[in-house]
Design an enzyme around this catalytic site. Structure first.
Site, PDB file in Angstrom:
ATOM      1  N   LYS A 131      -1.089  -9.324   2.909  1.00  0.00           N
ATOM      2  CA  LYS A 131      -0.283  -8.868   4.049  1.00  0.00           C
ATOM      3  C   LYS A 131      -1.165  -8.016   4.959  1.00  0.00           C
ATOM      4  O   LYS A 131      -1.900  -7.151   4.466  1.00  0.00           O
ATOM      5  CB  LYS A 131       0.943  -8.078   3.588  1.00  0.00           C
TER       6      LYS A 131
ATOM      7  N   ASP B 128       0.842  -1.206   0.000  1.00  0.00           N
ATOM      8  CA  ASP B 128       0.000   0.000   0.000  1.00  0.00           C
ATOM      9  C   ASP B 128       0.876   1.255   0.000  1.00  0.00           C
ATOM     10  O   ASP B 128       0.371   2.375  -0.047  1.00  0.00           O
ATOM     11  CB  ASP B 128      -1.023  -0.015   1.139  1.00  0.00           C
ATOM     12  N   SER B 129       2.212   1.050  -0.012  1.00  0.00           N
ATOM     13  CA  SER B 129       3.116   2.178  -0.252  1.00  0.00           C
ATOM     14  C   SER B 129       2.872   2.758  -1.643  1.00  0.00           C
ATOM     15  O   SER B 129       3.400   3.819  -1.966  1.00  0.00           O
ATOM     16  CB  SER B 129       4.581   1.743  -0.119  1.00  0.00           C
TER      17      SER B 129
ATOM     18  N   ASP C  22      -1.049  -6.070  -0.140  1.00  0.00           N
ATOM     19  CA  ASP C  22      -1.361  -5.458   1.157  1.00  0.00           C
ATOM     20  C   ASP C  22      -2.862  -5.268   1.344  1.00  0.00           C
ATOM     21  O   ASP C  22      -3.558  -4.845   0.417  1.00  0.00           O
ATOM     22  CB  ASP C  22      -0.720  -4.050   1.211  1.00  0.00           C
TER      23      ASP C  22
ATOM     24  N   GLU D 115      -1.152  -5.651   8.476  1.00  0.00           N
ATOM     25  CA  GLU D 115      -0.343  -4.956   9.482  1.00  0.00           C
ATOM     26  C   GLU D 115      -0.910  -5.168  10.876  1.00  0.00           C
ATOM     27  O   GLU D 115      -2.129  -5.177  11.060  1.00  0.00           O
ATOM     28  CB  GLU D 115      -0.334  -3.443   9.190  1.00  0.00           C
TER      29      GLU D 115
ATOM     30  N   GLU E 123       9.525  -4.063  10.177  1.00  0.00           N
ATOM     31  CA  GLU E 123       9.935  -2.762   9.628  1.00  0.00           C
ATOM     32  C   GLU E 123      10.512  -1.850  10.709  1.00  0.00           C
ATOM     33  O   GLU E 123       9.904  -1.650  11.769  1.00  0.00           O
ATOM     34  CB  GLU E 123       8.723  -2.086   8.952  1.00  0.00           C
TER      35      GLU E 123
HETATM   36  O1  KIV Z   1       3.658  -1.128   1.536  1.00  0.00           O
HETATM   37  C1  KIV Z   1       4.845  -1.489   1.528  1.00  0.00           C
HETATM   38  O2  KIV Z   1       5.617  -1.186   0.613  1.00  0.00           O
HETATM   39  C2  KIV Z   1       5.328  -2.264   2.652  1.00  0.00           C
HETATM   40  C3  KIV Z   1       6.794  -2.535   2.716  1.00  0.00           C
HETATM   41  C4  KIV Z   1       7.523  -1.344   3.152  1.00  0.00           C
HETATM   42  C5  KIV Z   1       7.081  -3.701   3.595  1.00  0.00           C
HETATM   43  O3  KIV Z   1       4.573  -2.649   3.487  1.00  0.00           O
END
Ligand code: KIV
Length: 283
Positions: A138, A69-70, A108, A140, A207
């Site tokens: 993924k 989600d970056s 994510d 969090e 992280e």
């Molecule tokens: O969203 C992302 O890019 C991440 C990585 C930094 C692990 O969660």
């Protein structure tokens, strides 16, 4: 003869599934990731958000692609990942799958798509898996998210956890800073890691966690940890593609390493193109 042929197929990543399209390459599976880890290989993961990049990255020897989600920061220009929606993740996840049919792809779960109720988490993760064709999601969060992770993994959805600096909680954490420096925080992070593992996660991103602690966590677990800004003691490493490629020439992060200056290359190419058009050298 048949056994030898099957052995060869499995060694090429064949997972027993019947491929429906003639050109679909052997696809990396969760079993491949787990086997690599058990054999002591250091796992590599990089973010990927679009079709063109996915095509370039597929077959480069990366263990996993992360549709992080970056993308809220790198692709959409937001300051945080909070504005990223489930629809954004599905659109980008599906594009990455189209570009990298052979890759192991993790997508994510964005802000508040797993927190409201277990039912919503199941529905949302189900949509991500079905509509993107990815291999895992993924999620969090540590101990608080463990019951949700358990529901997802019980439902057959592979989950990668994410502890330490969790960007979706950036306002609660008070900024991007190293996690686990004080004893209490270190104990909490260790408990987070164990809870996420016990909930059935196949791997955990760690992280921005103090190096010694991330190594200690890694040594305590029987699933791979994937570090970012957490030192070399993790089972693998993840980086943001734009940082690895130098796509933001002015962004310099302490925990990132540039392997190319693609941002500058693009600027130079476009300057040359504009100049050629202006002067009549093109077409
Ligand atoms: O969203 C992302 O890019 C991440 C990585 C930094 C692990 O969660």
């Amino acid at each position: 003869m048949m056994a030898a042929a099957l052995q060869w197929l499995f060694s090429r990543g064949y997972n027993g599934a019947v491929e429906t399209e003639a050109h679909t390459p052997a696809r990396r599976t969760l079993r491949d990731i787990q086997t690599h880890y058990r054999q002591g290989a250091i796992l590599s993961m990089v973010t990927c958000y679009d079709f063109a990049s996915a095509q370039l990255l597929d077959g480069c020897g990366i263990d996993m692609l992360l549709v992080g989600d970056s993308l809220g920061n790198t692709m959409l220009g937001f300051e945080t990942t909070l504005p990223v929606t489930l629809e954004d993740m599905i659109r980008h996840g599906a594009a990455v799958r189209r570009g990298a049919p052979g890759a192991f792809i993790v997508v994510d779960m964005p802000y508040m798509t797993c927190q409201i109720s277990h039912e919503e988490a199941l529905r949302n993760a189900g949509r991500v898996m079905q509509e993107t064709g990815c291999d895992a999601v993924k999620v969090e969060g540590g101990q608080a998210m463990a019951p949700t992770i358990r529901r997802l993994t019980d439902a057959g959805c592979p989950v990668m956890g994410h502890i330490g600096l969790t960007p979706q909680s950036i306002h609660a954490l008070g900024g991007y800073r190293l996690q686990g420096k004080e004893d209490e925080a270190a104990k909490r992070l260790m408990a987070d890691a164990v809870a996420v593992q016990d909930a059935g996660a196949f791997s955990i991103v760690i992280e921005l966690v103090e190096q010694r602690l991330s190594r200690e966590i890694t040594e305590s677990l029987s699933i791979p940890t994937i570090g970012i800004g957490s030192g070399p003691g993790c089972s693998g490493q993840v980086q943001v593609l734009h940082d690895v490629l130098g796509l933001f020439p002015d962004r310099h992060l302490r925990h990132a390493r540039r392997y190319a200056e693609v941002g500058e290359t693009i600027r130079n190419a476009i300057r040359s193109y504009a100049e050629d058009v202006r002067t009549g050298r093109f077409p």
